[in-house]
Design a protein around this motif. Structure first.
Motif, PDB file in Angstrom:
ATOM      1  N   PRO A 152      -0.441   6.709 -11.475  1.00 12.47           N
ATOM      2  CA  PRO A 152       0.929   6.766 -10.958  1.00 12.47           C
ATOM      3  C   PRO A 152       1.053   6.346  -9.501  1.00 12.47           C
ATOM      4  O   PRO A 152       2.155   6.039  -9.047  1.00 12.47           O
ATOM      5  CB  PRO A 152       1.326   8.231 -11.144  1.00 12.47           C
ATOM      6  N   LEU A 153      -0.066   6.317  -8.782  1.00 20.17           N
ATOM      7  CA  LEU A 153      -0.027   5.926  -7.370  1.00 20.17           C
ATOM      8  C   LEU A 153      -0.688   4.567  -7.142  1.00 20.17           C
ATOM      9  O   LEU A 153      -1.024   4.238  -5.998  1.00 20.17           O
ATOM     10  CB  LEU A 153      -0.690   6.995  -6.500  1.00 20.17           C
ATOM     11  N   ALA A 154      -0.849   3.785  -8.187  1.00 20.14           N
ATOM     12  CA  ALA A 154      -1.454   2.465  -8.036  1.00 20.14           C
ATOM     13  C   ALA A 154      -0.647   1.628  -7.059  1.00 20.14           C
ATOM     14  O   ALA A 154       0.579   1.564  -7.129  1.00 20.14           O
ATOM     15  CB  ALA A 154      -1.514   1.760  -9.384  1.00 20.14           C
ATOM     16  N   GLY A 155      -1.356   1.005  -6.109  1.00 21.72           N
ATOM     17  CA  GLY A 155      -0.696   0.200  -5.096  1.00 21.72           C
ATOM     18  C   GLY A 155      -0.186   0.982  -3.912  1.00 21.72           C
ATOM     19  O   GLY A 155       0.255   0.402  -2.918  1.00 21.72           O
ATOM     20  N   LYS A 156      -0.254   2.288  -3.982  1.00 19.52           N
ATOM     21  CA  LYS A 156       0.198   3.144  -2.884  1.00 19.52           C
ATOM     22  C   LYS A 156      -0.975   3.442  -1.938  1.00 19.52           C
ATOM     23  O   LYS A 156      -2.140   3.346  -2.316  1.00 19.52           O
ATOM     24  CB  LYS A 156       0.776   4.460  -3.411  1.00 19.52           C
ATOM     25  N   VAL A 157      -0.620   3.839  -0.716  1.00 20.24           N
ATOM     26  CA  VAL A 157      -1.624   4.190   0.291  1.00 20.24           C
ATOM     27  C   VAL A 157      -1.283   5.559   0.858  1.00 20.24           C
ATOM     28  O   VAL A 157      -0.142   5.804   1.267  1.00 20.24           O
ATOM     29  CB  VAL A 157      -1.664   3.146   1.423  1.00 20.24           C
ATOM     30  N   ALA A 158      -2.263   6.446   0.873  1.00 18.81           N
ATOM     31  CA  ALA A 158      -2.060   7.818   1.334  1.00 18.81           C
ATOM     32  C   ALA A 158      -2.941   8.114   2.538  1.00 18.81           C
ATOM     33  O   ALA A 158      -4.131   7.771   2.556  1.00 18.81           O
ATOM     34  CB  ALA A 158      -2.372   8.809   0.215  1.00 18.81           C
ATOM     35  N   ALA A 169      -5.456   9.099  -8.699  1.00 25.52           N
ATOM     36  CA  ALA A 169      -4.152   8.649  -9.193  1.00 25.52           C
ATOM     37  C   ALA A 169      -3.882   7.198  -8.830  1.00 25.52           C
ATOM     38  O   ALA A 169      -2.812   6.672  -9.154  1.00 25.52           O
ATOM     39  CB  ALA A 169      -3.045   9.547  -8.645  1.00 25.52           C
ATOM     40  N   GLY A 170      -4.810   6.550  -8.123  1.00 27.75           N
ATOM     41  CA  GLY A 170      -4.696   5.125  -7.859  1.00 27.75           C
ATOM     42  C   GLY A 170      -4.436   4.721  -6.432  1.00 27.75           C
ATOM     43  O   GLY A 170      -4.396   3.532  -6.118  1.00 27.75           O
TER      44      GLY A 170
END
Length: 330
Positions: free
Chosen positions: A4-10, A30-31
């Motif tokens: 669900p977090l593919a392409g996201k940066v945390a 989660a990606g």
């Protein structure tokens, strides 16, 4: 599995160990690409700042098993096939926080999620607190959250997407021995609710949560009570169920809040417990009041009505602290 977090940066501050480490690992699973963080390489066994405990061999072994830093967390994410870069630095420093956000931009090209997990704490009577001890609890928690929010929000605004997650604590209720820490966490709740309204038009959400799980602070508390002559069985019996479990099972909720699915969830304070409970804290409200028909209150009327009407249902003013629930950034 789904990502669900593919392409996201945390960016997860204070993620060398404890709950922060579990959050970073979960975000990566989660990606998301993750910036891990703590102040400096290595870690301390002491969960409370300006405090040194004499640990037993068993306590020391348990603490060493849960110790780590930004590098070890990043290494574990990489080992599992994720993407992570460690960043060492104190979030309470405005310029360091800027560099942390810039590291995310330079490495991954964006910043989508900021988890303000970093925290330091000194435990003791307010009468014994000085300016330095006040800053221990307030700077990393409250100023640190501001610093990361300030530097990340312009990027989130340009993207039209952002998720700020602020780790508060039920110490905001006012707990004995935690006056400064409680003040920082109460401030963080207000910061969350106010900022959420300021940024919601830009596709950015801001939420806070109060975590409860077994962390390094548990072992520090156990050592403290042992040194005070309290049996380990009594400490175990007094602890809430959530403090007997580590945080892995509860942190997926934070990945959910960081996802597209949570676009309409903002300005809330959640209770997040390792025993499986997710709760929503209420907003404070006036529960009783008195009013005078005179132009000004008289002392005689106040003497009669405050204890007998305004405060008639109030039972005490102190709040007890469940042992060992606090974690720190180190």
């Amino acid at each position: 599995m789904s990502a669900p977090l593919a392409g996201k940066v945390a960016v997860v501050t204070g993620s060398g160990q404890g709950i922060g480490r579990d959050i970073a690992l979960c975000m990566a699973e989660a990606g998301a690409g993750v910036i891990t963080n703590n102040r400096k390489p290595g870690s301390s066994l002491d969960a409370f700042e300006k405090t040194t405990l004499s640990f037993s061999d068993e306590e020391r072994e348990a603490l060493e098993n849960v110790s780590g830093d930004a590098q070890t967390t990043a290494d574990e994410i990489l080992r599992r096939g994720g993407e992570a870069v460690p960043f060492f630095g104190d979030v309470g420093d405005f310029e360091v926080a800027r560099r942390m956000v810039e590291t995310a931009i330079e490495t991954f090209g964006r910043v989508d999620i900021v988890v303000n997990n970093a925290s330091s704490n000194w435990v003791g009577n307010f009468m014994d607190m000085d300016e330095d001890l006040w800053d221990v609890s307030v700077v990393s928690k409250l100023k640190g959250a501001f610093n990361l929010m300030h530097h990340s929000l312009p990027h989130m605004k340009r993207q039209g997407y952002g998720r700020i997650l602020n780790s508060s604590s039920d110490a905001f209720l006012g707990l004995e021995g935690y006056a400064a820490y409680g003040a920082a966490n109460a401030g963080l709740v207000a910061l969350t609710k106010g900022a959420a309204q300021d940024v919601r038009a830009h596709g950015i959400t801001v939420n806070a949560y109060t975590p409860l799980a077994k962390t390094r602070a548990w072992y520090n508390a156990a050592a403290t009570y042992r040194l005070q002559g309290v049996p380990a069985e009594a400490v175990e019996a007094a602890a809430p169920a959530a403090m007997k479990r580590t945080a892995e099972g509860m942190v997926p909720f934070l990945a959910y809040l960081g996802s597209d699915d949570a676009a309409d969830i903002t300005g809330h304070l959640f209770r997040l417990a390792a025993d499986g409970e997710i709760g929503l804290w209420s907003t404070p409200e006036v529960v009783t009041s008195i009013r005078t028909d005179a132009e000004a209150w008289s002392m005689s009327e106040l003497r009669a009505r405050v204890p007998n009407e305004l405060l008639k249902d109030v039972v005490g003013a102190s709040t007890s602290l469940p042992v060992g629930q606090r974690d720190s950034q180190s």
